[in-house]
Motif scaffolding. Sequence first.
Motif, PDB file in Angstrom:
ATOM      1  N   ALA A   1      43.784  53.284  46.114  1.00  7.92           N
ATOM      2  CA  ALA A   1      45.140  52.748  46.230  1.00  7.92           C
ATOM      3  C   ALA A   1      45.103  51.230  46.327  1.00  7.92           C
ATOM      4  O   ALA A   1      45.953  50.540  45.741  1.00  7.92           O
ATOM      5  N   ASP A   2      44.128  50.680  47.075  1.00  8.97           N
ATOM      6  CA  ASP A   2      43.988  49.220  47.139  1.00  8.97           C
ATOM      7  C   ASP A   2      43.758  48.652  45.737  1.00  8.97           C
ATOM      8  O   ASP A   2      44.396  47.671  45.335  1.00  8.97           O
ATOM      9  N   ARG A   3      42.829  49.258  44.999  1.00  5.88           N
ATOM     10  CA  ARG A   3      42.504  48.747  43.672  1.00  5.88           C
ATOM     11  C   ARG A   3      43.719  48.793  42.744  1.00  5.88           C
ATOM     12  O   ARG A   3      44.009  47.815  42.034  1.00  5.88           O
ATOM     13  N   ARG A   4      44.445  49.894  42.759  1.00  6.36           N
ATOM     14  CA  ARG A   4      45.589  50.036  41.859  1.00  6.36           C
ATOM     15  C   ARG A   4      46.722  49.081  42.230  1.00  6.36           C
ATOM     16  O   ARG A   4      47.412  48.545  41.351  1.00  6.36           O
ATOM     17  N   ASN A   5      46.919  48.849  43.532  1.00  3.72           N
ATOM     18  CA  ASN A   5      47.954  47.906  43.945  1.00  3.72           C
ATOM     19  C   ASN A   5      47.579  46.479  43.562  1.00  3.72           C
ATOM     20  O   ASN A   5      48.422  45.701  43.108  1.00  3.72           O
ATOM     21  N   VAL A   6      46.302  46.115  43.749  1.00  7.66           N
ATOM     22  CA  VAL A   6      45.848  44.788  43.327  1.00  7.66           C
ATOM     23  C   VAL A   6      46.007  44.647  41.816  1.00  7.66           C
ATOM     24  O   VAL A   6      46.463  43.609  41.316  1.00  7.66           O
ATOM     25  N   GLN A   7      45.648  45.682  41.083  1.00 10.06           N
ATOM     26  CA  GLN A   7      45.755  45.633  39.628  1.00 10.06           C
ATOM     27  C   GLN A   7      47.213  45.440  39.193  1.00 10.06           C
ATOM     28  O   GLN A   7      47.501  44.674  38.256  1.00 10.06           O
ATOM     29  N   ALA A   8      48.144  46.127  39.865  1.00  7.49           N
ATOM     30  CA  ALA A   8      49.567  45.965  39.540  1.00  7.49           C
ATOM     31  C   ALA A   8      49.998  44.517  39.763  1.00  7.49           C
ATOM     32  O   ALA A   8      50.750  43.943  38.955  1.00  7.49           O
ATOM     33  N   PHE A   9      49.529  43.921  40.856  1.00  6.50           N
ATOM     34  CA  PHE A   9      49.861  42.519  41.119  1.00  6.50           C
ATOM     35  C   PHE A   9      49.259  41.612  40.041  1.00  6.50           C
ATOM     36  O   PHE A   9      49.924  40.693  39.540  1.00  6.50           O
ATOM     37  N   GLN A  10      48.008  41.867  39.669  1.00  8.57           N
ATOM     38  CA  GLN A  10      47.364  41.052  38.646  1.00  8.57           C
ATOM     39  C   GLN A  10      48.091  41.154  37.307  1.00  8.57           C
ATOM     40  O   GLN A  10      48.293  40.156  36.612  1.00  8.57           O
ATOM     41  N   ARG A  11      48.481  42.355  36.934  1.00 10.62           N
ATOM     42  CA  ARG A  11      49.199  42.533  35.672  1.00 10.62           C
ATOM     43  C   ARG A  11      50.546  41.832  35.700  1.00 10.62           C
ATOM     44  O   ARG A  11      51.021  41.337  34.672  1.00 10.62           O
ATOM     45  N   ALA A  12      51.166  41.775  36.885  1.00 14.64           N
ATOM     46  CA  ALA A  12      52.444  41.077  37.014  1.00 14.64           C
ATOM     47  C   ALA A  12      52.276  39.573  36.786  1.00 14.64           C
ATOM     48  O   ALA A  12      53.248  38.876  36.460  1.00 14.64           O
ATOM     49  N   GLN A  13      51.033  39.069  36.939  1.00 18.63           N
ATOM     50  CA  GLN A  13      50.767  37.658  36.662  1.00 18.63           C
ATOM     51  C   GLN A  13      50.521  37.419  35.175  1.00 18.63           C
ATOM     52  O   GLN A  13      50.313  36.285  34.745  1.00 18.63           O
ATOM     53  N   GLY A  14      50.508  38.505  34.414  1.00 18.02           N
ATOM     54  CA  GLY A  14      50.268  38.395  32.982  1.00 18.02           C
ATOM     55  C   GLY A  14      48.815  38.566  32.588  1.00 18.02           C
ATOM     56  O   GLY A  14      48.443  38.339  31.426  1.00 18.02           O
ATOM     57  N   TRP A  15      47.968  38.969  33.533  1.00 20.36           N
ATOM     58  CA  TRP A  15      46.540  39.126  33.256  1.00 20.36           C
ATOM     59  C   TRP A  15      46.269  40.514  32.689  1.00 20.36           C
ATOM     60  O   TRP A  15      46.910  41.500  33.046  1.00 20.36           O
ATOM     61  N   THR A  16      45.272  40.584  31.838  1.00 21.91           N
ATOM     62  CA  THR A  16      44.865  41.858  31.233  1.00 21.91           C
ATOM     63  C   THR A  16      43.346  41.956  31.249  1.00 21.91           C
ATOM     64  O   THR A  16      42.654  41.012  31.625  1.00 21.91           O
ATOM     65  N   GLY A  17      42.841  43.114  30.821  1.00 17.30           N
ATOM     66  CA  GLY A  17      41.396  43.290  30.716  1.00 17.30           C
ATOM     67  C   GLY A  17      40.691  43.067  32.034  1.00 17.30           C
ATOM     68  O   GLY A  17      41.121  43.546  33.088  1.00 17.30           O
ATOM     69  N   SER A  18      39.590  42.292  31.989  1.00 16.01           N
ATOM     70  CA  SER A  18      38.821  42.031  33.202  1.00 16.01           C
ATOM     71  C   SER A  18      39.590  41.186  34.197  1.00 16.01           C
ATOM     72  O   SER A  18      39.234  41.135  35.376  1.00 16.01           O
ATOM     73  N   GLY A  19      40.637  40.519  33.733  1.00 18.26           N
ATOM     74  CA  GLY A  19      41.465  39.734  34.648  1.00 18.26           C
ATOM     75  C   GLY A  19      42.362  40.593  35.507  1.00 18.26           C
ATOM     76  O   GLY A  19      42.992  40.093  36.445  1.00 18.26           O
ATOM     77  N   ALA A  20      42.466  41.877  35.175  1.00 15.36           N
ATOM     78  CA  ALA A  20      43.275  42.814  35.959  1.00 15.36           C
ATOM     79  C   ALA A  20      42.438  44.038  36.282  1.00 15.36           C
ATOM     80  O   ALA A  20      42.797  45.167  35.964  1.00 15.36           O
ATOM     81  N   ASP A  21      41.296  43.791  36.937  1.00 16.93           N
ATOM     82  CA  ASP A  21      40.375  44.883  37.254  1.00 16.93           C
ATOM     83  C   ASP A  21      40.632  45.516  38.609  1.00 16.93           C
ATOM     84  O   ASP A  21      39.964  46.476  39.001  1.00 16.93           O
ATOM     85  N   GLY A  22      41.609  44.956  39.368  1.00 17.35           N
ATOM     86  CA  GLY A  22      41.937  45.532  40.669  1.00 17.35           C
ATOM     87  C   GLY A  22      41.082  45.008  41.806  1.00 17.35           C
ATOM     88  O   GLY A  22      41.252  45.445  42.951  1.00 17.35           O
ATOM     89  N   LEU A  23      40.185  44.067  41.531  1.00 18.38           N
ATOM     90  CA  LEU A  23      39.370  43.446  42.578  1.00 18.38           C
ATOM     91  C   LEU A  23      39.830  42.004  42.750  1.00 18.38           C
ATOM     92  O   LEU A  23      39.859  41.236  41.777  1.00 18.38           O
ATOM     93  N   PRO A  24      40.230  41.609  43.958  1.00 16.83           N
ATOM     94  CA  PRO A  24      40.801  40.275  44.151  1.00 16.83           C
ATOM     95  C   PRO A  24      39.760  39.162  44.065  1.00 16.83           C
ATOM     96  O   PRO A  24      38.823  39.113  44.857  1.00 16.83           O
ATOM     97  N   GLY A  25      39.924  38.281  43.090  1.00 19.19           N
ATOM     98  CA  GLY A  25      39.132  37.064  43.015  1.00 19.19           C
ATOM     99  C   GLY A  25      39.873  35.926  43.684  1.00 19.19           C
ATOM    100  O   GLY A  25      40.973  36.121  44.235  1.00 19.19           O
ATOM    101  N   PRO A  26      39.340  34.717  43.648  1.00 17.76           N
ATOM    102  CA  PRO A  26      39.983  33.576  44.323  1.00 17.76           C
ATOM    103  C   PRO A  26      41.413  33.309  43.853  1.00 17.76           C
ATOM    104  O   PRO A  26      42.289  33.010  44.661  1.00 17.76           O
ATOM    105  N   GLU A  27      41.660  33.429  42.532  1.00 15.32           N
ATOM    106  CA  GLU A  27      42.997  33.140  42.026  1.00 15.32           C
ATOM    107  C   GLU A  27      43.988  34.234  42.429  1.00 15.32           C
ATOM    108  O   GLU A  27      45.135  33.951  42.784  1.00 15.32           O
ATOM    109  N   THR A  28      43.551  35.485  42.362  1.00 22.29           N
ATOM    110  CA  THR A  28      44.407  36.579  42.829  1.00 22.29           C
ATOM    111  C   THR A  28      44.777  36.367  44.292  1.00 22.29           C
ATOM    112  O   THR A  28      45.944  36.499  44.682  1.00 22.29           O
TER     113      THR A  28
END
Length: 352
Positions: free
Chosen positions: A319-346
């Motif tokens: 659930a953590d991974r999928r919620n992070v991924q949803a947030f990343q996709r909302a930033q317009g990121w795709t592929g490895s940029g929306a892997d569900g693991l929070p990096g510094p920019e996320t």
Amino acid sequence: MSVSIVSRTGWGAKPWAGDPAAVALSRRSEFFVHYDGGNPISYTGSKVPQTIDRAHRNQGWAGIGYNFVIDQDGTIYEGRGWGLQGAHCPGHNTTGIGVQIAIGGDQKPSDKALAACRALYEEACERTGRTLAKKGHKDGYATACPGKHLYAWVQAGMPAGDYQPTPGGSTGSPSSGASAVARYQVVINGLSYGYGASGAHITRVGEALVKRGFGKHYKSGPGPEWTDADTRNYQDFQESLGYSGKAADGVPGERSLKELLGTLPAKVTAKPSPPKYPGRDKFGPGKSNSYITQLGQQLVRKGYGKFYTQGPGPKWSEADRRNVQAFQRAQGWTGSGADGLPGPETWSRLFS
């Protein structure tokens, strides 16, 4: 108001379990229609918003995530209302007003429910001063919501026939003995005004109204919480300025507030620094620590807690991974940029 809305007080809402962010009406550009999910709903009345509120709190949210809910009798219930950020569609909780029509599965919405939703849409367009985009939940997020019947209705332009919802209605203040009053908030210079807003700036408005001779509706106070008495007194003041109709609804606008106070108060607060990114090694399968809890709580605050069925907690979950991924996709990121693991920019964007 052209539509009747049962206030949170009217349907017995609990206080918020948190602090949903205020959103100015000027930021709204979308109107999202939702349904309840896979199971039909057989009940109406206050049980509808109460059940949703309970479910959303169990997910760790501050309370009911929709801005409004409509039952099959065509009754509209206040959730997050006009002035608070919703928790209904990741990436669209600020720009979108989320409205759930209380049906599920293949259940068909009643004519009254559709008419009430259309009237609410028209009201939203009137308040925002623009034509809001009509959308179903699936237009903003990969989901089956709002179901085939409601989605077809939205795509058809939300027709409502000749049915008109009952004007006036419950306001949660039956002792007033008067017509319904406006129950929404506006944000001016970072401060909220309107029903339920509170703070020293609300007392200042009330005292200024009394000083100008517009305090007849106060039985006590004025105080720090905006009440129906403030709305009615402010409405009298607006009418004294020549406003009428919805321009004299008792909720401050910038021009009338400046006329009353001489200047617009500004909220002066120090912007907190975002917490330092703890490192990617703190997240992922098998990890358990306080940073994961911190991450999950912030996801919920931002409206990205959809996949939590409990928690969030310290142990990393899907659930953590999928919620992070949803947030990343909302930033317009795709592929490895929306892997569900929070990096510094996320992390930076999530806590900004």
